[in-house]
Enzyme design. Structure first.
Site, PDB file in Angstrom:
ATOM      1  CG  HIS A 275      -2.040  -1.011   1.145  1.00 14.49           C
ATOM      2  ND1 HIS A 275      -3.201  -0.817   0.422  1.00 14.49           N
ATOM      3  CD2 HIS A 275      -2.148  -2.251   1.708  1.00 14.49           C
ATOM      4  CE1 HIS A 275      -3.982  -1.881   0.553  1.00 14.49           C
ATOM      5  NE2 HIS A 275      -3.358  -2.772   1.321  1.00 14.49           N
ATOM      6  CG  ASP A 338      -3.692  -4.330   4.988  1.00 14.10           C
ATOM      7  OD1 ASP A 338      -2.784  -3.469   5.020  1.00 14.10           O
ATOM      8  OD2 ASP A 338      -4.832  -4.082   4.555  1.00 14.10           O
ATOM      9  CD  GLU A 339      -5.835  -5.749   1.170  1.00 11.68           C
ATOM     10  OE1 GLU A 339      -6.972  -6.218   0.953  1.00 11.68           O
ATOM     11  OE2 GLU A 339      -5.592  -4.530   1.089  1.00 11.68           O
ATOM     12  CB  ALA A 340       2.576  -7.186   1.988  1.00 10.94           C
TER      13      ALA A 340
END
Length: 532
Positions: A275, A338-340
């Site tokens: 992100h 998150d969401e790496a």
């Protein structure tokens, strides 16, 4: 109808002072409230309180709240207690139109504020409110508790002008220490003034934490002296190609101070190692190939990553988090995580080791999304769980293992507390990847027993995030947050036995005049017995 008749009887006993405790604790969890039965106006004043208090005893005549009412903070009261009194006077003057001067001394009638550090059973945020013909006394062990007591009093005073505050006693304290709401100002930029408005809306219902998602692929929203282009360039975009924007350090300080005066702690988040496109676009040196990508205005996730093997990355993290820590008096720094998706697992773990060490060096406690559980959470790190009914068993198991290892959890299940999820198919703003989240679903669960294998003692609290991929205006924000964030407030504050939809839906309906008076455009859930 049996349960409704039982609740009418209990409400009568409560109003007469025969029954101690909140009547909301008595009906079975999940009973239906039928619009048209017992409209909110029929509820006694103490029965309308939201969040439901720990204990209520309605008894005797009440206090006449009128032009002669004063707020007494005690002779020689410390500056903070005086400030709480002044803020309460300001909050009560608006709807009542009364002068409500703040004076020294506790002798005489009026609204009396007092600290009793030895008061039993109140904790750091609890309070006791006593109302009778001679006045109203608010007692707490801390100024924060006095502030919470004042917010309860706001729901008991007449809606406008003089009238009677009912006689009785409220004894109250929170179930969970952490009761939070998050707002994402990275996907769409919002001003400090709009966030202040949200702070006021939250604090009146005893929410005590504001989590700010300050950075993401679409924008970097806080000025950083050591890396000025982050805000100057990385802040100049948002979802859909709008102009974006950023806050100066002074604006951030102003918000933190404003929230602190209302006993709301600010938890800032710099999301990493994913992100991060806004940062990568701002500085080519943060990219492994030395080439800056274009700014991003879409809504995809998981495509960006800091360069894990580059030492300059860690200098960047140290300088950014160091400046943020110096601006933030609260204990937590949130580092995302998150969401790496494009960061290999081993690199992710190595990166998080170093990022968490930076947080510790600046005297703060790590917060991170629950994906941190799959790496090596630092001692004392708090994990924020955003999973939902379809979250994999492996992800849940990692979070349970972290809790058993001593890490506290903040629960934000996406299919319960994500305020950007649509209420129903017809809801215009919002998303639906976690399913629709109507008001009843957002409320009807027990945080203390939500994750199998995690005891209530491991739950630090609850938080309702509002992501803003397609929430671009104040009207959209408030429609999606209200009234669901009031359910969050009750889940975090009220005792487990009070979590009853039949009672809550009626008390929620009783908040309608307050929400309308404050100009909050909220979703009128069809299964709540609103007056209009």
């Amino acid at each position: 109808m049996r349960v409704l008749r039982l609740r009418r009887t209990l409400g009568t006993l409560l109003a007469l002072g025969v029954l101690g405790g909140s009547a909301s604790c008595t009906a079975a969890h999940g009973d239906d409230a039928r619009p048209g039965d017992d409209p909110p106006a029929a509820l006694a004043p103490f029965e309308r309180l939201l969040p439901a208090p720990l204990s209520v005893r309605a008894e005797g005549p009440g206090y006449s709240f009128g032009p002669g009412t004063v707020i007494r903070t005690g002779r020689g009261a410390d500056e903070e207690v005086r400030r709480v009194g002044e803020l309460l006077a300001e909050q009560l003057r608006g709807p009542s139109g009364l002068p409500l001067p703040v004076v020294d001394g506790v002798q005489g009638d009026g609204i009396r504020l007092g600290i009793d550090e030895e008061a039993e059973g109140l904790g750091e945020e609890g309070y006791r409110l006593e109302s009778g013909p001679g006045g109203i006394t608010l007692t707490a062990r801390t100024p924060a508790g006095l502030f919470r007591a004042g917010q309860t009093l706001r729901q008991l005073v007449p809606a406008a002008g003089p009238g009677t505050v009912p006689g009785g006693t409220v004894t109250d304290r929170p179930r969970f220490a952490y009761r939070g709401a998050m707002v994402d100002i990275a996907r769409h930029f919002f001003s400090v003034e709009q966030v202040k408005r949200y702070v006021d809306q939250l604090a009146q219902y005893k929410v005590n934490t504001l989590h700010l998602h300050l950075t993401d692929d679409q924008g970097w929203r806080l000025a950083v002296d050591s890396w000025p282009r982050l805000a100057e360039y990385g802040g100049g975009s948002e979802v859909g190609g709008g102009p974006g924007g950023h806050w100066t350090k002074d604006e951030y300080r102003e918000l933190v101070a404003y929230a602190g005066e209302r006993y709301v702690d600010v938890v800032p988040e710099i999301d990493m190692p994913g992100h991060v496109n806004a940062a990568l676009a701002s500085y080519a040196e943060l990219n492994c190939d030395g080439k800056a990508p274009e700014r991003y205005t879409g809504t995809k996730v998981g495509f960006s990553s800091l360069c894990i093997g580059k030492e300059r990355t860690y200098e960047f993290i140290d300088e950014v988090l160091g400046e943020l820590a110096a601006l933030t008096p609260g204990r937590y720094l949130h580092i995302g995580g998150d969401e790496a998706h494009v960061t290999p697992a081993a690199d992710y773990a190595a990166f998080m080791d170093r990022a968490q060490a930076v947080v510790g060096r600046y005297g703060k406690t790590v917060m991170g999304w629950h994906q941190l559980a799959a790496a090596r959470p630092a001692q004392g790190a708090v994990l924020q769980y955003w999973g939902h009914d379809k979250t994999s068993a492996a992800d849940r198991a990692a979070v349970v293992a972290a809790a058993k290892a001593g890490h506290r959890l903040v629960l934000s299940p996406a299919d319960r507390l994500y305020l950007d999820m649509k209420y129903e198919a017809a809801t215009k703003p919002g998303l639906a990847w976690a399913g629709y989240v109507p008001v009843r679903r957002a409320y009807s669960w027990n945080p203390g027993a939500y994750l199998a294998g995690v005891p209530e003692s491991a739950v630090l609290g609850v938080e309702a995030p509002l992501w803003t991929e397609n929430v671009a205006t104040r009207a959209d924000w408030e429609l999606m947050a209200f009234p669901r964030v009031l359910g969050l407030a009750e889940l975090g504050w009220s005792p487990a036995g009070a979590l009853d939809w039949a009672s809550y839906s009626r008390r929620l309906a009783a908040q309608e005049p307050r929400l309308d008076a404050q100009g909050i455009g909220f979703y009128r859930a069809p299964d709540v017995p609103w007056a209009q």
